[in-house]
Design a protein around this motif. Structure first.
Motif, short mmCIF file in Angstrom:
data_model
loop_
_atom_site.label_atom_id
_atom_site.label_comp_id
_atom_site.label_asym_id
_atom_site.label_seq_id
_atom_site.Cartn_x
_atom_site.Cartn_y
_atom_site.Cartn_z
N LYS A 56 2.82 5.73 -7.71
CA LYS A 56 1.60 5.07 -8.06
C LYS A 56 1.28 5.39 -9.37
O LYS A 56 1.65 6.31 -10.29
CB LYS A 56 0.69 5.86 -7.08
N ASP A 57 0.31 4.07 -9.90
CA ASP A 57 -0.15 4.32 -11.41
C ASP A 57 -1.23 5.40 -11.38
O ASP A 57 -1.89 5.97 -10.35
CB ASP A 57 -0.57 2.84 -11.74
N ALA A 58 -1.49 6.00 -12.55
CA ALA A 58 -2.58 6.98 -12.63
C ALA A 58 -3.95 6.22 -12.19
O ALA A 58 -3.98 5.19 -12.68
CB ALA A 58 -2.53 7.06 -14.04
N SER A 59 -4.65 7.07 -11.50
CA SER A 59 -5.95 6.60 -11.00
C SER A 59 -5.99 5.89 -9.79
O SER A 59 -6.84 5.09 -9.10
CB SER A 59 -6.73 6.10 -11.94
N GLU A 60 -4.61 5.35 -9.14
CA GLU A 60 -4.43 4.20 -8.40
C GLU A 60 -4.54 4.99 -6.89
O GLU A 60 -3.90 6.08 -6.65
CB GLU A 60 -3.14 3.61 -8.47
N GLU A 61 -5.04 4.10 -6.04
CA GLU A 61 -5.18 4.82 -4.87
C GLU A 61 -3.68 4.36 -4.06
O GLU A 61 -3.08 3.48 -4.55
CB GLU A 61 -6.21 4.13 -3.80
N THR A 62 -3.21 5.23 -3.17
CA THR A 62 -1.91 5.14 -2.60
C THR A 62 -1.76 4.05 -1.97
O THR A 62 -0.85 3.14 -1.72
CB THR A 62 -1.43 6.26 -1.91
N THR A 63 -3.01 3.54 -1.21
CA THR A 63 -2.86 2.18 -0.54
C THR A 63 -2.78 1.02 -1.27
O THR A 63 -1.96 -0.09 -0.99
CB THR A 63 -4.25 2.00 0.32
N THR A 64 -3.29 0.99 -2.54
CA THR A 64 -2.98 -0.09 -3.44
C THR A 64 -1.69 0.11 -3.94
O THR A 64 -0.99 -1.15 -4.08
CB THR A 64 -4.06 0.22 -4.76
N THR A 65 -0.94 1.31 -4.11
CA THR A 65 0.24 1.37 -4.66
C THR A 65 1.28 0.88 -3.56
O THR A 65 2.23 -0.14 -4.04
CB THR A 65 0.62 2.91 -4.88
N ALA A 66 0.92 0.90 -2.42
CA ALA A 66 1.92 0.34 -1.36
C ALA A 66 2.03 -1.26 -1.14
O ALA A 66 3.04 -1.81 -1.16
CB ALA A 66 1.57 0.83 -0.01
N ILE A 67 0.72 -1.61 -1.35
CA ILE A 67 0.77 -3.15 -1.66
C ILE A 67 1.24 -3.76 -2.82
O ILE A 67 2.07 -4.78 -2.71
CB ILE A 67 -0.97 -3.68 -1.74
N GLU A 105 -3.79 4.59 7.62
CA GLU A 105 -3.40 5.69 7.54
C GLU A 105 -1.87 5.73 7.43
O GLU A 105 -1.26 4.99 7.93
CB GLU A 105 -3.76 6.82 8.76
N PRO A 106 -1.30 6.72 6.52
CA PRO A 106 0.20 6.72 6.40
C PRO A 106 0.87 6.96 7.90
O PRO A 106 0.40 7.61 8.62
CB PRO A 106 0.38 7.96 5.45
#
Length: 230
Positions: A56-67, A105-106
């Motif tokens: 994940k990028d800094a300050s990024e939500e993990t849900t956004t990272t996945a997409i 959820e994961p």
């Protein structure tokens, strides 16, 4: 599908990782619901298959990272799927678990010792390819760059969503974008849409288990929605 060969949960652990000793990432299982297929990636150098994932990028939500990682590594735009996942998180205040049937959820979390000086923590999510109309609208913003799509419609059933991909000339085939990788390694990754059983066979291990869990949750949501409609 053959009987599930479950990867059992590890025993709980007590470990401490300061921010400079922890890398957090997210991965995603991207399904084309209308054809019951899933996106898997292949490294053209080694011919190894894997699910799209990344840090994940800094300050990024993990849900956004996945997409985002789903798009960058596979070339397919996607959005997360709310599913009837068995989890241990509390419901939001004023909401019962019965009212909140579908959650994002994961599916699983994995701690991976990829380096000696930091711990890697990876969250796996379930997602779907996006409808043709949404694909076209995002392409007007960027044809080959990542753009966050709108979320899965709250009151839309999976059956209704699948009908959106039906066309007079056959089923809509999700568009795979070329050149979406952002580093040298990702330039060699190619996304493929394959049958779920084939994905499980090619992936193996914990990735196969994540696919099984996602697919079972999709099938359960279909079943529950069918019972409500009946």
């Amino acid at each position: 599908m053959p009987p599930s060969r479950r990867v059992h949960a590890s025993a709980p652990v007590d470990k401490y990782f300061p921010s400079n000793s922890l890398v957090i990432g997210a991965g995603v299982t991207i399904f084309h619901l209308a054809t019951n297929r899933i996106v898997i990636c292949r490294d053209t150098r080694s011919n190894v298959y894997f699910l799209p994932k990344g840090r994940k990028d800094a300050s990024e939500e993990t849900t956004t990272t996945a997409i985002r990682e789903g798009f960058e590594e596979s070339g397919y735009r996607c959005r997360l799927l709310p599913l009837p996942i068995d989890h241990l998180q509390p419901s939001p205040a004023g909401t019962s678990q019965e009212e909140q049937k579908w959650v994002i959820e994961p599916l699983a979390t994995r701690l991976m010792p990829v380096a000696r000086d930091y711990q890697y923590m990876l969250f796996w999510f379930a997602a779907e390819t996006i409808p043709e109309q949404l694909e076209e609208s995002l392409n007007k913003v960027s044809t080959d760059g990542w753009v966050m799509p709108e979320a899965f419609p709250e009151n839309t059933t999976l059956k209704e969503r699948e009908k959106m991909d039906a066309r007079s000339d056959g089923m809509y085939q999700p568009n795979r974008h070329e050149g979406t990788g952002v580093d040298e390694d990702e330039a060699f990754y190619v996304g493929h849409l394959v049958e779920v059983e084939e994905a499980i066979r090619l992936l193996g291990g914990t990735s196969a288990d994540v696919v099984r869990r996602a697919w079972e949750a999709i099938c359960l949501r279909r079943k529950l929605e069918g019972e409500v409609k009946a």
